[in-house]
Scaffold this motif. Structure first.
Motif, PDB file in Angstrom:
ATOM      1  N   GLN A 187       0.815  -1.084  -0.023  1.00  0.00           N
ATOM      2  CA  GLN A 187      -0.074   0.173   0.004  1.00  0.00           C
ATOM      3  C   GLN A 187       0.766   1.315   0.029  1.00  0.00           C
ATOM      4  O   GLN A 187       0.693   2.250  -0.698  1.00  0.00           O
ATOM      5  CB  GLN A 187      -1.042  -0.050   1.050  1.00  0.00           C
ATOM      6  N   GLN A 188       1.878   1.060   0.835  1.00  0.00           N
ATOM      7  CA  GLN A 188       2.716   2.511   0.945  1.00  0.00           C
ATOM      8  C   GLN A 188       3.572   2.649  -0.390  1.00  0.00           C
ATOM      9  O   GLN A 188       3.810   3.598  -0.812  1.00  0.00           O
ATOM     10  CB  GLN A 188       3.800   2.212   2.244  1.00  0.00           C
ATOM     11  N   HIS A 189       3.999   1.588  -0.905  1.00  0.00           N
ATOM     12  CA  HIS A 189       4.888   1.684  -2.051  1.00  0.00           C
ATOM     13  C   HIS A 189       3.996   2.248  -3.427  1.00  0.00           C
ATOM     14  O   HIS A 189       4.549   3.302  -4.032  1.00  0.00           O
ATOM     15  CB  HIS A 189       5.411   0.182  -2.321  1.00  0.00           C
ATOM     16  N   TRP A 190       2.652   1.896  -3.601  1.00  0.00           N
ATOM     17  CA  TRP A 190       2.156   2.321  -4.430  1.00  0.00           C
ATOM     18  C   TRP A 190       1.320   3.560  -4.360  1.00  0.00           C
ATOM     19  O   TRP A 190       1.110   4.410  -5.304  1.00  0.00           O
ATOM     20  CB  TRP A 190       1.069   1.087  -4.935  1.00  0.00           C
ATOM     21  N   SER A 191       0.958   3.851  -3.139  1.00  0.00           N
ATOM     22  CA  SER A 191       0.344   5.204  -2.778  1.00  0.00           C
ATOM     23  C   SER A 191       1.343   6.314  -2.952  1.00  0.00           C
ATOM     24  O   SER A 191       0.843   7.447  -3.103  1.00  0.00           O
ATOM     25  CB  SER A 191      -0.357   5.178  -1.487  1.00  0.00           C
ATOM     26  N   ASP A 192       2.613   5.908  -2.935  1.00  0.00           N
ATOM     27  CA  ASP A 192       3.413   7.077  -2.740  1.00  0.00           C
ATOM     28  C   ASP A 192       4.539   7.138  -4.025  1.00  0.00           C
ATOM     29  O   ASP A 192       5.532   7.552  -4.257  1.00  0.00           O
ATOM     30  CB  ASP A 192       4.441   6.815  -1.578  1.00  0.00           C
ATOM     31  N   LYS A 193       3.861   6.619  -5.116  1.00  0.00           N
ATOM     32  CA  LYS A 193       4.772   6.518  -6.389  1.00  0.00           C
ATOM     33  C   LYS A 193       4.988   8.092  -6.876  1.00  0.00           C
ATOM     34  O   LYS A 193       6.161   8.082  -7.577  1.00  0.00           O
ATOM     35  CB  LYS A 193       3.929   5.669  -7.623  1.00  0.00           C
ATOM     36  N   ALA A 194       4.239   8.853  -6.700  1.00  0.00           N
ATOM     37  CA  ALA A 194       4.581  10.329  -6.964  1.00  0.00           C
ATOM     38  C   ALA A 194       5.133  11.164  -5.846  1.00  0.00           C
ATOM     39  O   ALA A 194       5.463  12.262  -6.356  1.00  0.00           O
ATOM     40  CB  ALA A 194       3.279  10.875  -7.655  1.00  0.00           C
ATOM     41  N   GLY A 195       5.381  10.677  -4.703  1.00  0.00           N
ATOM     42  CA  GLY A 195       5.786  11.550  -3.694  1.00  0.00           C
ATOM     43  C   GLY A 195       6.805  10.790  -2.835  1.00  0.00           C
ATOM     44  O   GLY A 195       7.456   9.817  -3.354  1.00  0.00           O
ATOM     45  N   PRO A 196       7.296  11.213  -1.688  1.00  0.00           N
ATOM     46  CA  PRO A 196       8.238  10.578  -0.891  1.00  0.00           C
ATOM     47  C   PRO A 196       7.898   9.425  -0.287  1.00  0.00           C
ATOM     48  O   PRO A 196       6.722   8.964  -0.054  1.00  0.00           O
ATOM     49  CB  PRO A 196       8.545  11.761   0.156  1.00  0.00           C
TER      50      PRO A 196
END
Length: 385
Positions: free
Chosen positions: A309-318
């Protein structure tokens, strides 16, 4: 077959938690009775292939019910392994008049929808060109006769106007098996199977035949990235098995395919001036990508879901703290071996791209003289066999 499985389970049921009744039953039927590539080498026996597939699925159901009734049966997880693959046309409209039906029937004979429908409804239907439905039966006991589903995924081949396997474009490099690397279909098949079956999924095989060792790192990082995406989308993925540890006899391809993470050569030098005692395994270029992923990714199922979840939710951010901690723990293992690890920031990887390419080139030069023919010039079988 039911008696055999019952005997084996009575011997080992207390020690083995996961069981698969068959590996790729539709491949056996297609390659053995339609394409003639595997034993018994028959071609065009479409109806017979369907009959055999139906018998194998009936056997799976009977074995499942039988094992569940034995001691340790309720604790055992009994599943079935299937190769997920689909074919698409890559040609102009005129050639497509023939190529599109070929793709349709090749996809159908690998039988993903046939098998999934059987396991969810108990209905088996097998069709043949021009003849329609040629085999039809119902097996109500098939519904629920599955604790887990195994997905073997390697590629989504395209067929061009010359009836050759290809990729759709340059973004799909061709592997040693003549089929393209297509990461996105890993996600497609994981979602398709889980939405149909609602049981835990295990990627029981995935990998790449890579003679020159230039695709392995890409395959591992991109395919495993799609597994992360499927987990993020709610698919209950319990594990991934990479195919394979070392090169093997790859069905009708013989020794000509290079799936192994490790290189092994038989005892002697094979006339190549590279003597070996026959016991040495060397980790191939690109294989350390998998080592790094195992170090970077969490151990437990709950942690893995959060990681995805964290990897894919943060694709565009830190990157979040949890993912960053896992990445830092793997940094030493990644070292100049891999690029584009799922969950690992790009800035940690770009500096080593050139060095990795140079190492790959050096490995290619070493491997050019490695391959030994299966037959000597005299016609006798070579030592490698």
């Amino acid at each position: 077959f039911v008696n055999y499985c019952s005997f084996i389970f009575q011997e080992f049921g207390s020690r083995i938690p996961f069981w698969a009744t068959f590996n790729e039953p539709s491949c056996f039927c297609l390659c053995g009775y339609i394409m003639g590539l595997w034993a018994p080498g028959q071609r065009g026996r479409i109806i017979k292939a369907g009959r055999i597939l139906g018998n194998m699925l009936k056997a799976h159901v009977q074995v499942y019910r039988q094992l569940k009734a034995l001691p340790y049966g309720q604790q055992a997880q009994v599943g079935l392994v299937h190769q997920h693959i689909r074919f698409v046309p890559n040609c102009n409209w005129l050639a497509g008049l023939i190529v599109r039906p070929v793709c349709k029937w090749m996809t159908y004979w690998f039988a993903t929808k046939v098998v999934l429908t059987f396991l969810t409804t108990g209905q088996f239907r097998w069709r043949a060109p021009l003849l329609g439905t040629v085999i039809k039966f119902d097996e109500p006991a098939a519904v629920g006769a599955l604790d887990w589903w195994g997905i073997n995924y390697y590629s989504r081949p395209a067929i061009n106007g010359r009836f050759q396997l290809s990729g759709l474009d340059a973004s799909e490099p061709i592997t040693g098996m003549g089929m393209p690397l297509v990461p996105g279909d890993m996600h497609h098949h994981l979602c398709e199977a889980y939405q149909a079956l609602h049981v835990p999924i295990i990627v029981s095989e995935t990998g790449v035949s890579d003679k020159l060792h230039v695709l392995r790192a890409n395959c591992i990082s991109s395919y495993y990235n799609e597994v992360l995406r499927a987990i993020k989308d709610g698919v209950d993925v319990r594990g991934v098995y990479y195919w394979t540890l070392m090169d093997n006899i790859e069905w009708h391809h013989g020794f000509d395919q290079h799936f192994g993470l490790y290189e092994w050569r038989p005892k002697g030098d094979g006339g190549k001036g590279r003597p070996t005692d026959g016991t040495t395994l060397q980790l191939r270029q690109g294989s350390k990508t998998l080592v790094a992923l195992h170090k970077a990714w969490p151990e437990t199922l709950g942690e893995m879901k959060n990681f995805a979840q964290q990897h894919w939710s943060d694709k565009a951010g830190p990157t979040t703290a949890a993912v960053a901690a896992a990445e830092n723990a793997a940094a030493a293992a990644i070292a100049a071996e891999v690029v584009q690890l799922p969950g690992v920031p790009n800035q940690q990887q770009q500096a080593v791209v050139q060095e990795t390419m140079q190492a790959d080139h050096h490995q290619q030069q070493q491997d050019k003289g490695m391959q030994e023919p299966l037959l000597r010039q005299s016609g006798s079988v070579s030592d490698v066999v």
